[in-house]
Design an enzyme around this catalytic site. Structure first.
Site, PDB file in Angstrom:
ATOM      1  N   CYS A 122       0.822  -1.221   0.000  1.00  0.00           N
ATOM      2  CA  CYS A 122       0.000   0.000   0.000  1.00  0.00           C
ATOM      3  C   CYS A 122       0.853   1.267   0.000  1.00  0.00           C
ATOM      4  O   CYS A 122       0.330   2.356  -0.241  1.00  0.00           O
ATOM      5  CB  CYS A 122      -0.932   0.003   1.199  1.00  0.00           C
ATOM      6  SG  CYS A 122      -2.028  -1.421   1.229  1.00  0.00           S
ATOM      7  N   HIS A 263      -3.186   7.033   3.517  1.00  0.00           N
ATOM      8  CA  HIS A 263      -3.617   5.776   2.884  1.00  0.00           C
ATOM      9  C   HIS A 263      -4.921   5.308   3.533  1.00  0.00           C
ATOM     10  O   HIS A 263      -5.024   5.217   4.762  1.00  0.00           O
ATOM     11  CB  HIS A 263      -2.525   4.719   3.051  1.00  0.00           C
ATOM     12  CG  HIS A 263      -3.004   3.333   2.738  1.00  0.00           C
ATOM     13  ND1 HIS A 263      -3.657   3.026   1.571  1.00  0.00           N
ATOM     14  CD2 HIS A 263      -2.965   2.187   3.462  1.00  0.00           C
ATOM     15  CE1 HIS A 263      -3.986   1.746   1.579  1.00  0.00           C
ATOM     16  NE2 HIS A 263      -3.580   1.213   2.719  1.00  0.00           N
ATOM     17  N   ASN A 293     -10.250  -0.034   0.664  1.00  0.00           N
ATOM     18  CA  ASN A 293      -8.783   0.020   0.660  1.00  0.00           C
ATOM     19  C   ASN A 293      -8.308  -0.467  -0.708  1.00  0.00           C
ATOM     20  O   ASN A 293      -8.454  -1.646  -1.034  1.00  0.00           O
ATOM     21  CB  ASN A 293      -8.254  -0.870   1.789  1.00  0.00           C
ATOM     22  CG  ASN A 293      -6.730  -0.892   1.861  1.00  0.00           C
ATOM     23  OD1 ASN A 293      -6.041  -0.537   0.904  1.00  0.00           O
ATOM     24  ND2 ASN A 293      -6.211  -1.334   2.991  1.00  0.00           N
TER      25      ASN A 293
HETATM   26  O1  UT7 Z   1      -3.705  -1.528   3.540  1.00  0.00           O
HETATM   27  C1  UT7 Z   1      -2.742  -2.330   4.185  1.00  0.00           C
HETATM   28  C2  UT7 Z   1      -2.881  -2.166   5.594  1.00  0.00           C
HETATM   29  N1  UT7 Z   1      -4.076  -2.840   6.082  1.00  0.00           N
HETATM   30  C3  UT7 Z   1      -4.617  -2.399   7.178  1.00  0.00           C
HETATM   31  O2  UT7 Z   1      -4.174  -1.407   7.666  1.00  0.00           O
HETATM   32  C4  UT7 Z   1      -5.730  -3.192   7.843  1.00  0.00           C
HETATM   33  C5  UT7 Z   1      -5.550  -3.072   9.340  1.00  0.00           C
HETATM   34  N2  UT7 Z   1      -6.469  -3.864  10.131  1.00  0.00           N
HETATM   35  C6  UT7 Z   1      -7.783  -3.564  10.229  1.00  0.00           C
HETATM   36  O3  UT7 Z   1      -8.274  -2.668   9.567  1.00  0.00           O
HETATM   37  C7  UT7 Z   1      -8.608  -4.329  11.239  1.00  0.00           C
HETATM   38  O4  UT7 Z   1      -7.755  -5.075  12.065  1.00  0.00           O
HETATM   39  C8  UT7 Z   1      -9.660  -5.275  10.620  1.00  0.00           C
HETATM   40  C9  UT7 Z   1     -10.722  -4.437   9.928  1.00  0.00           C
HETATM   41  C10 UT7 Z   1      -9.006  -6.221   9.628  1.00  0.00           C
HETATM   42  C11 UT7 Z   1     -10.335  -6.075  11.704  1.00  0.00           C
HETATM   43  O5  UT7 Z   1     -10.904  -5.190  12.660  1.00  0.00           O
HETATM   44  P1  UT7 Z   1     -10.625  -5.408  14.208  1.00  0.00           P
HETATM   45  O6  UT7 Z   1     -11.343  -4.374  14.907  1.00  0.00           O
HETATM   46  O7  UT7 Z   1      -9.135  -5.480  14.387  1.00  0.00           O
HETATM   47  O8  UT7 Z   1     -11.325  -6.784  14.462  1.00  0.00           O
HETATM   48  P2  UT7 Z   1     -10.729  -8.106  15.129  1.00  0.00           P
HETATM   49  O9  UT7 Z   1      -9.962  -8.885  14.131  1.00  0.00           O
HETATM   50  O10 UT7 Z   1     -10.072  -7.777  16.436  1.00  0.00           O
HETATM   51  O11 UT7 Z   1     -12.052  -8.871  15.471  1.00  0.00           O
HETATM   52  C12 UT7 Z   1     -12.999  -8.332  16.428  1.00  0.00           C
HETATM   53  C13 UT7 Z   1     -14.245  -9.199  16.398  1.00  0.00           C
HETATM   54  C14 UT7 Z   1     -13.951 -10.690  16.440  1.00  0.00           C
HETATM   55  O12 UT7 Z   1     -14.982 -11.318  17.153  1.00  0.00           O
HETATM   56  P3  UT7 Z   1     -14.828 -11.711  18.699  1.00  0.00           P
HETATM   57  O13 UT7 Z   1     -13.656 -12.648  18.757  1.00  0.00           O
HETATM   58  O14 UT7 Z   1     -14.578 -10.428  19.426  1.00  0.00           O
HETATM   59  O15 UT7 Z   1     -16.131 -12.351  19.028  1.00  0.00           O
HETATM   60  C15 UT7 Z   1     -13.984 -11.124  15.009  1.00  0.00           C
HETATM   61  O16 UT7 Z   1     -14.299 -12.479  14.858  1.00  0.00           O
HETATM   62  O17 UT7 Z   1     -14.909  -8.978  15.151  1.00  0.00           O
HETATM   63  C16 UT7 Z   1     -15.082 -10.238  14.479  1.00  0.00           C
HETATM   64  N3  UT7 Z   1     -14.984  -9.978  13.064  1.00  0.00           N
HETATM   65  C17 UT7 Z   1     -16.037  -9.700  12.291  1.00  0.00           C
HETATM   66  N4  UT7 Z   1     -17.334  -9.616  12.571  1.00  0.00           N
HETATM   67  C18 UT7 Z   1     -18.163  -9.290  11.551  1.00  0.00           C
HETATM   68  C19 UT7 Z   1     -13.850  -9.929  12.290  1.00  0.00           C
HETATM   69  N5  UT7 Z   1     -14.160  -9.626  11.030  1.00  0.00           N
HETATM   70  C20 UT7 Z   1     -15.507  -9.487  10.996  1.00  0.00           C
HETATM   71  C21 UT7 Z   1     -16.423  -9.160   9.984  1.00  0.00           C
HETATM   72  N6  UT7 Z   1     -17.728  -9.072  10.313  1.00  0.00           N
HETATM   73  N7  UT7 Z   1     -16.043  -8.899   8.717  1.00  0.00           N
END
Ligand code: UT7
Length: 344
Positions: A122, A263, A293
């Site tokens: 990115c 970004h 993104n």
């Molecule tokens: O461009 C290159 C750089 N990329 C980035 O910068 C991406 C950086 N990362 C992110 O944007 C975030 O980490 C994500 C959007 C990928 C994920 O968001 P998060 O707030 O970090 O979620 P998480 O992985 O900590 O998951 C939180 C909860 C989990 O459930 P529990 O364990 O708390 O019950 C996940 O299973 O959200 C759940 N979850 C979802 N729920 C509904 C994860 N993805 C989803 C989803 N829909 N799509």
């Protein structure tokens, strides 16, 4: 006796922004459409990422098609029919071999000029502008078309709720030309870096020399795998730091910065960066809600959209800053020029 002739030192030759363009494939995929086939919700995607929809290219469209459209628009915006080189930032080239940039140059009628791909995730577009600025500074090129283009949908697992809601397709481009270091539109010194210790935080396990496609049993290994939380933490830290470094290298105080073009990875990353830097959130334009993104295309798409909707105005101090797979990060600065008309 021979006396050396004294000349007045001329301001250094630098890279000036002359044209700006972007292209998005027409089809949009809403959160509702995604939620109908994935275990997610519109509300989760909006609140955790800030995305409402993303543009997805049709199956027969490749990255070069998106890149050529954006490149054409940037050249029209610059009112030029020729450039001396093309640099294409992408993580989704049409093929491993050959590079995609020569094909794009050919499509644009730019015959015989140097054209090459650059891969820095990115951060690819800001890396590419930095390389192009170096070519201009050294006198190797008088003008360079720099493109960021991605067909992320080609490498995203449609069944992975960690990545499928995030990424979209698109392309953006700039024409850089030789200018004086004290002119508006001239790129300031870049701050950039990488840390390969985190190479597996965003990666496609198979398809390269480490694990050729023919040896792969599980097709999922040919998709992007991302450790979301880890990437999030590093993104906030590195974007914050590299933004400070680029502003300092330009001799600017952060409170004098008018716009930060970040970004578009996650709206919460941008909010955390604004908070940590003490910059009002309204100084960080955003288009993530409608494009998602788009990896290396993210920065030139946001520059184009912000220029068109009046968020970027002549004379503003602008920092452009990015972070991505590698990890890589890069930032630079410019005073927004007068008379620049982005084409989208
Ligand atoms: O461009 C290159 C750089 N990329 C980035 O910068 C991406 C950086 N990362 C992110 O944007 C975030 O980490 C994500 C959007 C990928 C994920 O968001 P998060 O707030 O970090 O979620 P998480 O992985 O900590 O998951 C939180 C909860 C989990 O459930 P529990 O364990 O708390 O019950 C996940 O299973 O959200 C759940 N979850 C979802 N729920 C509904 C994860 N993805 C989803 C989803 N829909 N799509």
């Amino acid at each position: 006796m021979i006396f050396a002739r004294r000349t007045t030192p001329s301001p250094a030759r630098a890279a000036r922004l002359l044209g700006l363009g972007a292209y998005l494939p027409p089809r949009t995929v809403s959160n509702a459409e995604l939620s109908s086939r994935l275990d997610t919700t519109d509300e989760w995607i909006r609140t955790r990422i800030g995305i409402a929809e993303r543009h997805i290219a049709d199956p027969v469209t490749a990255t070069s098609d998106l890149a050529a459209e954006a490149g054409l628009r940037a050249m029209k915006s610059a009112r030029v029919e020729h450039v001396d080189a093309v640099v294409l930032a992408t993580a989704t080239p049409d093929h491993h071999v050959p590079g995609t940039a020569p094909l794009v140059a050919h499509r644009l009628g730019l015959r015989q000029i140097p054209a090459f791909d650059l891969g820095a995730g990115c951060s690819g577009f800001v890396y590419a502008t930095t390389v192009a600025a170096g070519l201009i500074h050294a006198g190797t090129a008088g003008s360079v078309l720099v493109i960021g283009a991605e067909k992320m949908s080609a490498v995203i697992d449609p069944a992975d709720r960690q990545t499928a809601p995030i990424f979209g397709d698109g392309a953006g481009a700039v024409v850089l030309t030789a200018g004086r270091a004290d002119e508006p539109g001239v790129l300031g010194p870049a701050a950039w870096g990488s840390d390969g210790e985190h190479a597996d935080a965003i990666h496609i396990p198979a398809g390269g020399s480490r694990c050729p496609s023919r040896t792969v049993d599980d097709a999922k290994n040919q998709y992007v795998h991302m450790k979301g939380n880890e990437v999030f933490r590093h993104a906030v830290r590195h974007i914050t730091r590299v933004t400070q470094e680029a502003a300092a290298a330009a001799g600017w105080r952060l409170q004098d910065v008018d716009r930060v073009i970040v970004h578009q990875a996650n709206a919460r990353i941008s909010a955390a960066v604004a908070h940590t830097l003490g910059i009002p959130p309204e100084c960080l334009p955003s288009n993530i809600a409608h494009v998602g993104n788009t990896s290396a295309a993210s920065i030139p798409l946001l520059l184009s959209h912000s220029a068109i909707d009046g968020q970027l105005k002549a004379g503003q101090r602008v920092v452009v800053t990015s972070f991505g797979a590698g990890f890589t990060w890069a930032a630079t600065t410019l005073l927004w020029p007068t008379g620049l008309q982005a084409l989208v």
